[in-house]
Design a protein around this motif. Structure first.
Motif, PDB file in Angstrom:
ATOM      1  N   ARG A   1       0.788  -1.247  -0.017  1.00 49.19           N
ATOM      2  CA  ARG A   1      -0.005   0.024   0.001  1.00 49.19           C
ATOM      3  C   ARG A   1       0.867   1.275   0.092  1.00 49.19           C
ATOM      4  NH1 ARG A   1      -1.056   2.390   5.102  1.00 49.19           N
ATOM      5  NH2 ARG A   1      -3.240   2.730   4.551  1.00 49.19           N
ATOM      6  N   LEU A   2       0.232   2.252  -0.350  1.00 46.25           N
ATOM      7  CA  LEU A   2       0.945   3.689  -0.250  1.00 46.25           C
ATOM      8  C   LEU A   2       0.685   4.031   1.042  1.00 46.25           C
ATOM      9  CD1 LEU A   2       0.284   5.138  -3.969  1.00 46.25           C
ATOM     10  CD2 LEU A   2       2.253   3.944  -3.085  1.00 46.25           C
ATOM     11  N   TRP A   3       1.547   5.060   1.457  1.00 46.29           N
ATOM     12  CA  TRP A   3       1.582   5.705   2.832  1.00 46.29           C
ATOM     13  C   TRP A   3       1.337   7.165   2.892  1.00 46.29           C
ATOM     14  CZ3 TRP A   3       1.414   2.642   7.480  1.00 46.29           C
ATOM     15  CH2 TRP A   3       1.659   1.277   7.249  1.00 46.29           C
ATOM     16  N   MET A   4       0.714   7.701   3.457  1.00 47.60           N
ATOM     17  CA  MET A   4       0.499   9.189   3.701  1.00 47.60           C
ATOM     18  C   MET A   4       1.398   9.546   5.174  1.00 47.60           C
ATOM     19  SD  MET A   4      -0.415  11.837   1.722  1.00 47.60           S
ATOM     20  CE  MET A   4      -1.335  11.287   0.746  1.00 47.60           C
ATOM     21  N   LEU A   5       2.550  10.394   4.808  1.00 48.33           N
ATOM     22  CA  LEU A   5       3.223  10.709   6.055  1.00 48.33           C
ATOM     23  C   LEU A   5       2.890  12.246   6.098  1.00 48.33           C
ATOM     24  CD1 LEU A   5       6.489   8.793   5.711  1.00 48.33           C
ATOM     25  CD2 LEU A   5       4.409   8.046   6.843  1.00 48.33           C
ATOM     26  N   MET A   6       3.161  12.605   7.148  1.00 43.24           N
ATOM     27  CA  MET A   6       2.892  13.991   7.649  1.00 43.24           C
ATOM     28  C   MET A   6       4.390  14.824   8.257  1.00 43.24           C
ATOM     29  SD  MET A   6      -0.084  16.439   9.358  1.00 43.24           S
ATOM     30  CE  MET A   6       0.393  15.423  11.110  1.00 43.24           C
ATOM     31  N   THR A   7       4.948  15.793   7.765  1.00 42.95           N
ATOM     32  CA  THR A   7       6.217  16.311   8.278  1.00 42.95           C
ATOM     33  C   THR A   7       5.659  17.416   9.303  1.00 42.95           C
ATOM     34  OG1 THR A   7       6.102  18.131   6.561  1.00 42.95           O
ATOM     35  CG2 THR A   7       7.188  16.219   5.958  1.00 42.95           C
ATOM     36  N   ARG A   8       6.780  17.924   9.996  1.00 43.42           N
ATOM     37  CA  ARG A   8       6.766  18.602  11.049  1.00 43.42           C
ATOM     38  C   ARG A   8       5.893  19.997  10.820  1.00 43.42           C
ATOM     39  NH1 ARG A   8      11.441  19.843  15.449  1.00 43.42           N
ATOM     40  NH2 ARG A   8      10.286  20.642  17.037  1.00 43.42           N
ATOM     41  N   ASP A   9       5.879  20.527   9.421  1.00 46.01           N
ATOM     42  CA  ASP A   9       5.377  21.697   9.053  1.00 46.01           C
ATOM     43  C   ASP A   9       3.829  21.109   8.404  1.00 46.01           C
ATOM     44  OD1 ASP A   9       6.272  20.528   6.887  1.00 46.01           O
ATOM     45  OD2 ASP A   9       7.189  22.059   6.199  1.00 46.01           O
ATOM     46  N   ALA A  10       3.405  20.116   8.817  1.00 46.23           N
ATOM     47  CA  ALA A  10       1.980  19.484   8.365  1.00 46.23           C
ATOM     48  C   ALA A  10       1.988  19.545   6.731  1.00 46.23           C
ATOM     49  CB  ALA A  10       0.989  20.640   8.772  1.00 46.23           C
ATOM     50  N   ARG A  11       3.138  19.447   6.159  1.00 41.12           N
ATOM     51  CA  ARG A  11       3.070  18.757   4.700  1.00 41.12           C
ATOM     52  C   ARG A  11       2.812  17.420   4.418  1.00 41.12           C
ATOM     53  NH1 ARG A  11       7.246  18.794   1.956  1.00 41.12           N
ATOM     54  NH2 ARG A  11       8.682  18.833   3.721  1.00 41.12           N
ATOM     55  N   HIS A  12       1.823  16.858   3.657  1.00 42.75           N
ATOM     56  CA  HIS A  12       1.739  15.632   3.483  1.00 42.75           C
ATOM     57  C   HIS A  12       2.459  14.918   2.201  1.00 42.75           C
ATOM     58  CE1 HIS A  12      -1.786  16.346   5.974  1.00 42.75           C
ATOM     59  NE2 HIS A  12      -2.127  15.161   5.712  1.00 42.75           N
ATOM     60  N   ILE A  13       3.151  13.853   2.448  1.00 42.21           N
ATOM     61  CA  ILE A  13       4.021  13.271   1.495  1.00 42.21           C
ATOM     62  C   ILE A  13       3.431  11.818   1.140  1.00 42.21           C
ATOM     63  CG2 ILE A  13       6.358  12.679   0.841  1.00 42.21           C
ATOM     64  CD1 ILE A  13       7.558  14.736   2.703  1.00 42.21           C
ATOM     65  N   GLU A  14       3.212  11.348  -0.045  1.00 46.62           N
ATOM     66  CA  GLU A  14       2.731  10.180  -0.196  1.00 46.62           C
ATOM     67  C   GLU A  14       3.992   9.200  -0.542  1.00 46.62           C
ATOM     68  OE1 GLU A  14      -0.983   8.213  -2.751  1.00 46.62           O
ATOM     69  OE2 GLU A  14      -0.121  10.133  -3.387  1.00 46.62           O
ATOM     70  N   VAL A  15       4.171   8.195   0.129  1.00 48.74           N
ATOM     71  CA  VAL A  15       5.413   7.225   0.004  1.00 48.74           C
ATOM     72  C   VAL A  15       4.980   5.843  -0.249  1.00 48.74           C
ATOM     73  CG1 VAL A  15       6.726   8.858   1.501  1.00 48.74           C
ATOM     74  CG2 VAL A  15       5.651   6.870   2.459  1.00 48.74           C
ATOM     75  N   ARG A  16       5.811   5.211  -0.947  1.00 48.12           N
ATOM     76  CA  ARG A  16       5.929   3.629  -1.040  1.00 48.12           C
ATOM     77  C   ARG A  16       7.219   3.242  -0.286  1.00 48.12           C
ATOM     78  NH1 ARG A  16       3.202   0.280  -4.202  1.00 48.12           N
ATOM     79  NH2 ARG A  16       2.715   2.197  -5.664  1.00 48.12           N
ATOM     80  N   VAL A  17       6.900   2.400   0.707  1.00 51.44           N
ATOM     81  CA  VAL A  17       8.091   1.826   1.512  1.00 51.44           C
ATOM     82  C   VAL A  17       8.227   0.438   0.888  1.00 51.44           C
ATOM     83  CG1 VAL A  17       6.880   2.699   3.654  1.00 51.44           C
ATOM     84  CG2 VAL A  17       6.273   0.705   3.147  1.00 51.44           C
TER      85      VAL A  17
ATOM     86  N   ALA B   1      11.748   4.781   2.550  1.00 51.23           N
ATOM     87  CA  ALA B   1      10.552   5.444   2.132  1.00 51.23           C
ATOM     88  C   ALA B   1      10.520   6.247   0.893  1.00 51.23           C
ATOM     89  CB  ALA B   1       9.950   6.236   3.329  1.00 51.23           C
ATOM     90  N   GLU B   2      10.142   5.916  -0.295  1.00 54.20           N
ATOM     91  CA  GLU B   2      10.272   6.457  -1.578  1.00 54.20           C
ATOM     92  C   GLU B   2       9.188   7.650  -1.827  1.00 54.20           C
ATOM     93  OE1 GLU B   2      10.336   5.228  -6.386  1.00 54.20           O
ATOM     94  OE2 GLU B   2      10.026   3.893  -4.729  1.00 54.20           O
ATOM     95  N   ASP B   3       9.630   8.822  -1.867  1.00 52.79           N
ATOM     96  CA  ASP B   3       8.553   9.891  -2.170  1.00 52.79           C
ATOM     97  C   ASP B   3       7.907   9.609  -3.866  1.00 52.79           C
ATOM     98  OD1 ASP B   3       6.966  11.938  -2.560  1.00 52.79           O
ATOM     99  OD2 ASP B   3       8.362  13.524  -1.881  1.00 52.79           O
ATOM    100  N   VAL B   4       6.437   9.282  -3.637  1.00 52.27           N
ATOM    101  CA  VAL B   4       6.048   9.028  -4.978  1.00 52.27           C
ATOM    102  C   VAL B   4       4.880  10.153  -5.134  1.00 52.27           C
ATOM    103  CG1 VAL B   4       6.489   6.610  -5.209  1.00 52.27           C
ATOM    104  CG2 VAL B   4       4.215   7.292  -3.920  1.00 52.27           C
ATOM    105  N   SER B   5       4.792  11.169  -4.316  1.00 46.35           N
ATOM    106  CA  SER B   5       3.718  11.950  -4.499  1.00 46.35           C
ATOM    107  C   SER B   5       3.739  12.466  -5.951  1.00 46.35           C
ATOM    108  CB  SER B   5       4.142  13.215  -3.429  1.00 46.35           C
ATOM    109  OG  SER B   5       4.357  12.902  -2.152  1.00 46.35           O
ATOM    110  N   VAL B   6       4.691  13.044  -6.500  1.00 46.18           N
ATOM    111  CA  VAL B   6       4.410  13.397  -8.105  1.00 46.18           C
ATOM    112  C   VAL B   6       4.193  12.516  -8.872  1.00 46.18           C
ATOM    113  CG1 VAL B   6       5.881  14.652  -9.820  1.00 46.18           C
ATOM    114  CG2 VAL B   6       6.284  15.246  -7.379  1.00 46.18           C
TER     115      VAL B   6
END
Length: 989
Positions: free
Chosen positions: A515-531, A548-553
């Motif tokens: 599955r894809l994961w939705m992580l949140m940074t300290r400044d509340a940005r959402h990053i969609e990653v594949r682990v 954790a590979e950033d696949v948001s784009v």
């Protein structure tokens, strides 16, 4: 020692006997098991053959049911049409019945013919007497479809199939049994298999197999296979070819046929015989190898007994050596300055043995200079403190190699003198492995820390971070210390908390990577990653390493592609395929209500971009799409199909009227564009779709057909009806028949004479295209000529008419009428596509035609699209020897200026003016004006449709040059025309 050796010998003998007994029992179990497997495999193959035959028989039976049902329905359709035409005159009813029968035979390639029998068994047309006898034996109340006796055909057989009608007559379809063979000839039945179709009496109708067809033979069907709905499977020998098969008989349809399918048992067991032979060879091989092993074991045992004495002599020394030291044994005499060492000890240091004594300094010289001082101090301290000595150190050999040794020792007393004794073992391999592990761990730390992807390790029990790399710190905005005090769930976005916590536990590893994961940074940005994760052990604890590979784009791009696959990029609306899928889903969820479709085709929208510009065209299109989308949101959904077609669906069919009213309102409002105000016009086709009747795609097609009908009839809104589909289907069928007619040469030419009015002589004959049907009747030209023009067939057919007319001119010349020309009608489509000076020149050369032998009659529509090009081409063709006429003059909208400049020879007055010339003053005035106009331009005038003597006299009195019509001569074949001309003795007066 002797007792121990005897015990070992006894144990060895018991082991040999146990091995022998085990081998024998194993062989027995293997043999019995193989036999059981062989028998079970045989039964399984027989059962599989029976199941395959049942599946084949049932499948063929079902295909046969559908084939016969289609034929039965076609026969009922003919009978229903005959009953509906009962009130018509007998000739017309008979012609319509023949047309229906002809249509059924054409649609069903498997039918040779369809015969009609009255209640007395008399056939129309005449049929084989055996059929009449068979029909008389049938009872209409007992059967819905009956099968008659097989009749031979030039290639194959014919099977009569009788269907009763309501008035007591019979419709008999002559069915080619070869179609039944085609039905089963692709079945996988093997070389010895067969698939057969019988009548209820056991006569073979069709059979497929490699051992002959046997069509027409009769067998005795099993009693259990004859009853309606029967299905019987058994092993039996075929009465046709003597092959034993696993056969299934099926009679599950409502028709008087029995289907059988058989799989040859000999062929079905072919692989089993190989399997049984292999099992036998395997068992024999086992017993042969087992015998050889036993023989070898006995020989080895005898040899072992001979060595036992020698082994006993060495046993005592080996035992003492094993007790003393595992590798090298040493004893240090510090007061005497030497070491007593074993050969293994000396070899480990790379020294030469000197009677078992080696100076202590020689050992210390071999110790690595970095370890020498430490070992000397530890050894001295152990001697003083009487503590054990355990140290690892390096020694350097003569060839420069370094060896790691581990020494263990303790201080003991030897004849009152304190000495130290112990062992030395080589630990080079272990130390090398340890160093490799340390280097690997260091490399792992470098890879982990410097990996460009965020990476971390978390505890599987409490989900807290155990390690994080620099990329994770930079990406998520937390410091390393903050992350090490956090749990991995603290990085999850709120919407992913519930599912994420479950997947992160020890049992959720696979799901965590799928599955894809939705992580949140300290400044509340959402990053969609594949682990990418692997479970590891860290400090004795179960942990998981994660990249954790950033696949948001990428995911945004994929979602955009998915959106574009189902939406039009310009309007943002659903595509028709996506809309149809959505409507089908609506039917699956709520199939009772159904839906309704409005198919909206905007008019002249494609002209905006070339005139006002692409941006204006897109703005107008988007504005129209927005308006229609607003309507669709209130009633259901909508889709768009380039170009300029919108499909709006009402999920409640009862709201269709309101939705159409709303659509007309928004379409009726003009659109403001950069170039001004643009009015919207549309043709709208409507269709309703009960979910149980048709798919959404079919209903959309119905609405599109209604829209096309609205466009043709110039109506704004048209509801779909079955007649539209039937009309479209009939048009398509006629176009297909026209193509076949052209390919088969079914067209023919009839010729109508054109006479000069001043002396009644023959001036020309007009070639008229006729389409003869198999029953001798003709299709009206008004019915098929427009279809030829729409489909483009008018071009090849028109070329054939020109070629045939040129050929017929030779007949005229041979009959003495060389001055008579042949007039040929040429459509605008043919004139633009196929009429070139080169082709006309070759036509004249090919048939040796004199100048002016052919007259081309053109309609005024030739001048409408490209008048200058048409005028130029007409001039060139006239120079090539053609005579040109304008046909049906006065019914079009040609300009007088063009008429003045055209290279013409004749004007033909349309029959609509000639028909009322003696009774209607307006028609007479028009005819006088046209005659005067033509003469004023130097053209001859030809009047069409002269059917009465009064019309002929009026035309002659007012100066018309030539005329044609039924009063002067009907269209007829060339032979009849030549015969008529030969019989004429004078003029037409």
């Amino acid at each position: 020692m002797e007792t121990d050796a005897d015990n070992k010998q006894q144990r060895r003998l018991r082991s040999v006997r146990a091995m022998r007994n085990t081998g024998i029992w194993l062989g027995i179990v293997l043999t019995v098991g193989l036999c059981a497997l062989v028998l079970l495999d045989r039964q399984a193959r027989l059962d599989a053959a029976s199941r395959q035959s049942m599946a084949l028989a049932t499948g063929v039976d079902r295909l046969l049911h559908y084939e016969l049902r289609n034929i039965q329905r076609a026969m009922h359709g003919i009978a229903a049409g005959q009953a509906a035409d009962a009130t018509l005159p007998a000739p017309e009813a008979a012609a319509r019945l023949d047309a229906r029968v002809h249509g059924v035979v054409n649609r069903h390639q498997e039918l040779e013919a369809v015969l009609r029998f009255d209640a007395n068994g008399n056939a129309t047309p005449l049929a084989d007497p055996r059929l009449s006898k068979w029909v008389r034996s049938l009872k209409p109340d007992d059967v819905s479809l009956a099968a008659g006796p097989l009749l031979p055909l030039s290639k194959g057989w014919l099977l009569p199939l009788a269907v009763p009608t309501r008035d007591g007559t019979w419709m008999v379809a002559m069915f080619r049994t070869g179609e039944l063979e085609n039905m089963v000839n692709a079945l996988d039945i093997g070389r010895e298999g067969s698939a057969t179709i019988y009548t209820q009496t056991g006569v073979v109708v069709a059979r497929f197999g490699h051992l002959g067809t046997h069509v027409g033979k009769r067998i005795d069907l099993p009693a259990g296979a004859r009853g309606e709905g029967a299905r019987l499977s058994e092993h039996m020998v075929s009465q046709l070819d003597g092959v034993k098969r696993a056969v299934t008989f099926s009679n599950t349809s409502d028709y008087p046929f029995v289907v059988s399918a058989g799989i040859g048992l000999h062929e079905a067991l072919a692989q089993w015989r190989i399997y049984a032979t292999s099992a036998l060879v395997l068992a024999l091989l086992y017993w042969g190898v087992f015998g050889l092993v036993l023989r070898r074991a006995r020989r080895d045992e005898n040899a072992r007994k001979g060595l036992a004495a020698e082994v006993a002599e060495q046993a005592d020394w080996l035992q003492q050596a094993q007790l003393a030291s595992g590798t090298g044994v040493w004893r240090l005499y510090p007061t005497q300055g030497y070491v007593r060492a074993t050969d293994e000890m000396v070899a480990l240091y790379g020294l030469a043995r000197r009677g078992g004594r080696v100076p202590v300094n020689d050992f210390f010289e071999r110790i690595h200079e970095d370890d020498r001082t430490r070992i000397h101090g530890e050894l001295s301290a152990s001697q003083i403190d009487r503590q054990p000595f355990v140290q690892e150190y390096r020694v350097r050999l003569d060839d420069g190699r370094v060896r790691w040794l581990k020494a263990r020792g303790a201080t003991v007393c030897d004849e009152g003198e304190p000495v130290m004794t112990g062992t030395v073992i080589d630990v080079t391999e272990r130390r090398d492995s340890q160093q490799r592990m340390e280097r690997a761990e260091l490399q792992f730390r470098h890879i982990f820390e410097r990996n460009p992807l965020p990476a971390w390790v978390y505890d599987l029990e409490d989900l807290h971070f155990l390690a994080v790399n620099e990329a994770a710190v930079e990406t998520y905005g937390y410091s390393r210390e903050d992350l090490l005090h956090m749990a991995i769930t603290d990085l999850l976005a709120p919407e992913d908390q519930a599912a994420g916590r479950e997947a992160l536990m020890p049992g959720g590893g696979e799901d965590a990577q799928d599955r894809l994961w939705m992580l949140m940074t300290r400044d509340a940005r959402h990053i969609e990653v594949r682990v990418h994760a692997r479970t590891i052990e860290l400090d004795g604890r179960a942990a998981r390493l994660v990249l954790a590979e950033d696949v948001s784009v990428r995911m945004g791009y994929e979602r955009d592609l998915a959106w574009r696959a189902n939406h039009d990029p310009t309007t943002g609306m659903l595509t028709l395929a996506a809309l149809a899928e959505q409507l089908d889903s609506h039917c699956s969820a709520d199939g009772e209500a159904g839906f309704a479709i409005a198919y909206v085709q905007l008019r002249d929208l494609e002209l905006i971009a070339p005139t006002l510009g692409r941006r204006a065209g897109e703005n107008i299109l988007c504005e129209a799409a927005a308006r229609i989308s607003d309507v669709a949101e209130r009633y259901g959904a909508c889709g768009y199909m380039p170009s300029e077609t919108f499909v709006v669906a009402a999920l409640d069919p009862r709201e269709l009227g309101a939705m159409v009213t709303a659509l007309l309102d928004v379409i009726g409002m003009p659109v403001e564009a950069e170039g001004g105000t643009f009015p919207l016009e549309a043709w709208i086709g409507l269709a309703s779709g009960p979910c149980e009747d048709a798919s959404a795609e079919k209903v959309i097609g119905h609405a599109a057909l209604a829209s096309l009908h609205a466009r043709r009839e110039n109506q704004q809104v048209v509801h779909y009806s079955a007649a539209m589909a039937e009309q479209a289907s009939s048009r398509l069928a006629m176009v297909r028949q026209l193509r076949q007619a052209h390919e088969r040469g079914e067209f023919e030419l009839h010729f109508q004479p054109i006479h000069r009015l001043h002396d009644g002589s023959l001036a020309a004959i007009e070639a008229l295209l006729r389409w003869r049907q198999p029953d001798g009747s003709y299709v009206s030209p008004a019915q098929f000529i427009p279809l030829c023009e729409e489909s483009g067939l008018i071009v090849p057919i028109g070329s054939w008419v020109l070629e045939e007319s040129a050929r017929m001119h030779a007949r005229l010349v041979a009959a003495g009428h060389d001055e008579v020309a042949i007039a040929v009608n040429v459509s605008a489509v043919q004139f633009e596509a196929d009429m070139t000076p080169e082709s006309i020149r070759k036509l004249f050369e090919r048939h040796a035609l004199p100048p002016r032998a052919l007259h081309l009659e053109l309609t005024e529509s030739v001048l409408l699209r490209h008048p200058d090009d048409a005028r130029s081409l007409m001039g060139t063709l006239r120079n090539e020897g053609l005579c040109l006429s304008i046909d049906d003059f006065g019914t079009g909208f040609s300009s007088m200026a063009y008429l003045r400049e055209l290279p013409l020879d004749h004007l033909k007055i349309d029959r609509a003016f000639v028909r009322d010339v003696t009774e209607d003053p307006r028609s007479a005035a028009i005819c006088r004006a046209l005659i005067a106009l033509g003469h004023g331009l130097g053209l001859a005038i030809i009047a069409e449709g002269v059917e009465e003597p009064e019309q002929l006299e009026w035309l002659r009195a007012h100066g018309c040059d030539q005329a044609q019509g039924y009063h002067l001569g009907r269209p007829m074949p060339i032979d009849a025309l030549l015969e008529s001309l030969a019989e004429e003795t004078s003029d037409i007066v």
